[in-house]
Enzyme design. Structure first.
Site, PDB file in Angstrom:
ATOM      1  N   CYS A   1      58.587  53.942   7.194  1.00 45.03           N
ATOM      2  CA  CYS A   1      58.224  53.010   6.113  1.00 45.03           C
ATOM      3  C   CYS A   1      59.502  52.655   5.351  1.00 45.03           C
ATOM      4  CB  CYS A   1      57.141  53.585   5.201  1.00 45.03           C
ATOM      5  SG  CYS A   1      57.499  55.212   4.529  1.00 45.03           S
TER       6      CYS A   1
ATOM      7  N   ASP B   1      52.583  68.919  11.249  1.00 47.95           N
ATOM      8  CA  ASP B   1      53.351  68.648  10.037  1.00 47.95           C
ATOM      9  C   ASP B   1      54.085  69.917   9.631  1.00 47.95           C
ATOM     10  OD1 ASP B   1      53.601  66.228   8.026  1.00 47.95           O
ATOM     11  OD2 ASP B   1      53.735  68.066   6.848  1.00 47.95           O
TER      12      ASP B   1
ATOM     13  N   ASP C   1      56.082  58.988  13.135  1.00 43.52           N
ATOM     14  CA  ASP C   1      56.289  58.332  11.835  1.00 43.52           C
ATOM     15  C   ASP C   1      57.296  59.218  11.098  1.00 43.52           C
ATOM     16  OD1 ASP C   1      56.203  57.048   9.449  1.00 43.52           O
ATOM     17  OD2 ASP C   1      54.076  57.351   9.056  1.00 43.52           O
TER      18      ASP C   1
ATOM     19  N   CYS D   1      54.447  63.678  12.798  1.00 46.46           N
ATOM     20  CA  CYS D   1      54.696  63.958  11.364  1.00 46.46           C
ATOM     21  C   CYS D   1      53.463  63.436  10.639  1.00 46.46           C
ATOM     22  CB  CYS D   1      55.964  63.276  10.882  1.00 46.46           C
ATOM     23  SG  CYS D   1      57.443  63.752  11.806  1.00 46.46           S
ATOM     24  N   ALA D   2      52.388  64.190  10.717  1.00 46.37           N
ATOM     25  CA  ALA D   2      51.046  63.620  10.539  1.00 46.37           C
ATOM     26  C   ALA D   2      50.518  63.539   9.109  1.00 46.37           C
ATOM     27  CB  ALA D   2      50.048  64.406  11.393  1.00 46.37           C
ATOM     28  N   ALA D   3      50.966  64.425   8.226  1.00 46.75           N
ATOM     29  CA  ALA D   3      50.348  64.477   6.889  1.00 46.75           C
ATOM     30  C   ALA D   3      50.541  63.153   6.148  1.00 46.75           C
ATOM     31  CB  ALA D   3      50.950  65.627   6.095  1.00 46.75           C
ATOM     32  N   PRO D   4      49.547  62.749   5.332  1.00 42.55           N
ATOM     33  CA  PRO D   4      48.303  63.459   4.998  1.00 42.55           C
ATOM     34  C   PRO D   4      47.132  63.210   5.964  1.00 42.55           C
ATOM     35  CG  PRO D   4      48.495  61.506   3.644  1.00 42.55           C
ATOM     36  CD  PRO D   4      49.740  61.546   4.491  1.00 42.55           C
ATOM     37  N   GLY D   5      47.398  62.552   7.087  1.00 37.49           N
ATOM     38  CA  GLY D   5      46.362  62.456   8.113  1.00 37.49           C
ATOM     39  C   GLY D   5      45.751  61.089   8.328  1.00 37.49           C
TER      40      GLY D   5
ATOM     41  N   ASP E   1      57.698  72.463  12.603  1.00 42.54           N
ATOM     42  CA  ASP E   1      58.729  71.430  12.595  1.00 42.54           C
ATOM     43  C   ASP E   1      58.688  70.749  13.962  1.00 42.54           C
ATOM     44  OD1 ASP E   1      61.036  69.930  12.734  1.00 42.54           O
ATOM     45  OD2 ASP E   1      62.351  71.465  11.890  1.00 42.54           O
TER      46      ASP E   1
END
Length: 446
Positions: A383, A285, A330, A261-265, A311
């Site tokens: 988070c 993402d 994440d 779930c990579a964005a924003p990188g 997804d």
């Protein structure tokens, strides 16, 4: 008094924009989106005032209930609560309380849809100035006023963190500093810190690769940013790539790594900074626009990954059948650990969101675990400070997957503000947001 004053823009105009943004947040719009509608010349001052108002909104709403028998319409109520949030505590007010009251009334007079409410707002705010001490005392036992969080949030923290819930709430109500990650594949932290100091930028080390600024600066003014020598990332977030890759394999081994779930990188960039060029990194993402952000961030540091808009849970749509040495998950969460940076989150979330997001997290773990090689790893992180999105999630997963072993992991990191020396029992050293980490290893036995 704070330093976010914009003397070129009348205060009434800033308060007008803050009230409109607050009204939007109350309708469920994120603070980021609400601020995007504010003209760029107004935005810095409006953001500073909006964030301060959001951090004191519980107190403001309790005071408004003392001043008005029923809540006014959304926009006048937002303006009234903005003025009360900013003015109720003179020691921390950005302007003198009388000035805030005068300018809030002026904002009402100059806003067509608020003109009919100007006398009402004036009466409420003048009474507040006259009776401030008594009104504040009358709200001191109100949970919203005391902690500036929804009551369900406070109760959830009391249950999840019985010894530390007050510390978490107090940290949440502080503004977070600007924290940077140094690209140590290209420059040492000490060298960059020295360069910054030569430009008058004061910083302190945090974690393994972080630097915390004594005062926030525009990213464009930070030496090394444009060249990819450093990136903005909180110290707790910087742990992800470090934990996932530590002692995973010999330095020269080519690895296949997924950032799910990579964005924003930011985490993808950090993985690439720590890995050899021969390793393969795939960044996924669900949002195609946010995938563009990943690519832009990687270009700035001069690295590249295979970026896919998909997804992560729908593995049949994107997975090529090759297993991964390491997966960073994440997962989407309540963001309850980053309230210092996004003070709107506490007012946007509903308690029911926790279970909904926990179901998404559980499914992502279930779908991605089969993609890990025997002997490989998956780092699950959020988070969030809520145990339903952290410890409970990892514990349940290990109980239901006999080939999963929990390696030493930080667990729940509580947000802490302003400390660069204190070491708490289950926390990192220094200033950071709230986070959860569980490092899972897949057994190599058949």
């Amino acid at each position: 008094m704070n330093d976010h004053k914009n003397t070129s823009v009348p205060l009434w105009q800033q308060l007008q924009a803050v009230a409109q943004a607050l009204a939007q947040v109350r309708r469920g719009v994120s603070g980021t989106a609400a601020l995007e509608a504010v003209p760029s010349s107004l935005r810095p001052g409006v953001q500073a005032l909006l964030f301060q108002a959001l951090r004191q909104l519980g107190r403001a709403q309790a005071l408004r209930a003392q001043l008005a028998s029923r809540a006014p319409a959304p926009l006048p109520d937002a303006l009234l609560c903005t003025a009360l949030a900013l003015a109720w505590d003179p020691e921390n007010a950005p302007y003198e309380p009388h000035t805030l009251v005068n300018q809030a009334v002026e904002a009402a007079k100059k806003t067509r849809s608020l003109q009919m409410q100007a006398n009402f707002l004036n009466a409420c705010l003048r009474r507040f100035l006259r009776e401030r001490d008594a009104l504040v005392k009358a709200t001191d036992n109100d949970v919203h006023a005391q902690w500036n969080h929804p009551e369900w949030w406070v109760k959830r923290l009391q249950k999840d963190h019985p010894d530390h819930w007050q510390d978490i709430l107090q940290a949440n109500n502080q503004a977070a500093p600007m924290t940077w990650r140094v690209n140590t594949s290209r420059i040492s932290r000490e060298a960059l810190q020295t360069d910054w100091a030569n430009h008058g930028i004061v910083s302190q080390p945090v974690g393994e690769q972080g630097l915390v600024l004594a005062q926030a600066h525009s990213v464009r003014d930070i030496p090394g940013f444009a060249e990819g020598l450093c990136s903005v990332q909180d110290a707790a977030g910087q742990c992800s790539a470090q934990i996932l890759l530590k002692d995973l394999a010999p330095v020269d081994q080519k690895l296949r790594v997924l950032d799910a779930c990579a964005a924003p990188g930011g985490k993808t960039a950090h993985l690439l900074e720590l890995l050899r060029d021969t390793s393969e990194v795939i960044a996924l993402d669900i949002d195609p626009q946010r995938c563009e952000r990943i690519t832009q961030n990687l270009q700035r540091i001069g690295r590249s990954a295979k970026v896919i808009a998909a997804d992560a849970a729908q593995t049949k749509t994107w997975w090529d059948g090759q297993l991964f040495d390491a997966i960073l998950l994440d997962a989407p969460c309540t963001a309850s650990g980053i309230v210092r940076r996004h003070p709107d989150v506490r007012w946007l979330r509903r308690e029911a969101d926790i279970d909904k997001l926990a179901a998404i997290q559980k499914n992502l773990l279930k779908q991605l675990w089969p993609l890990v090689k025997p002997g490989g790893r998956l780092l699950y992180c959020t988070c969030s400070v809520f145990r339903a999105e952290g410890e409970n999630q990892a514990k349940t997963f290990v109980e239901h997957n006999t080939n999963a072993r929990l390696l030493p992991s930080p667990g729940h990191l509580r947000p802490q503000s302003g400390s660069t020396t204190a070491v708490l029992t289950d926390n990192l050293q220094g200033d950071h947001d709230g986070f959860y980490y569980a490092l899972l290893e897949k057994s190599s036995a058949p």
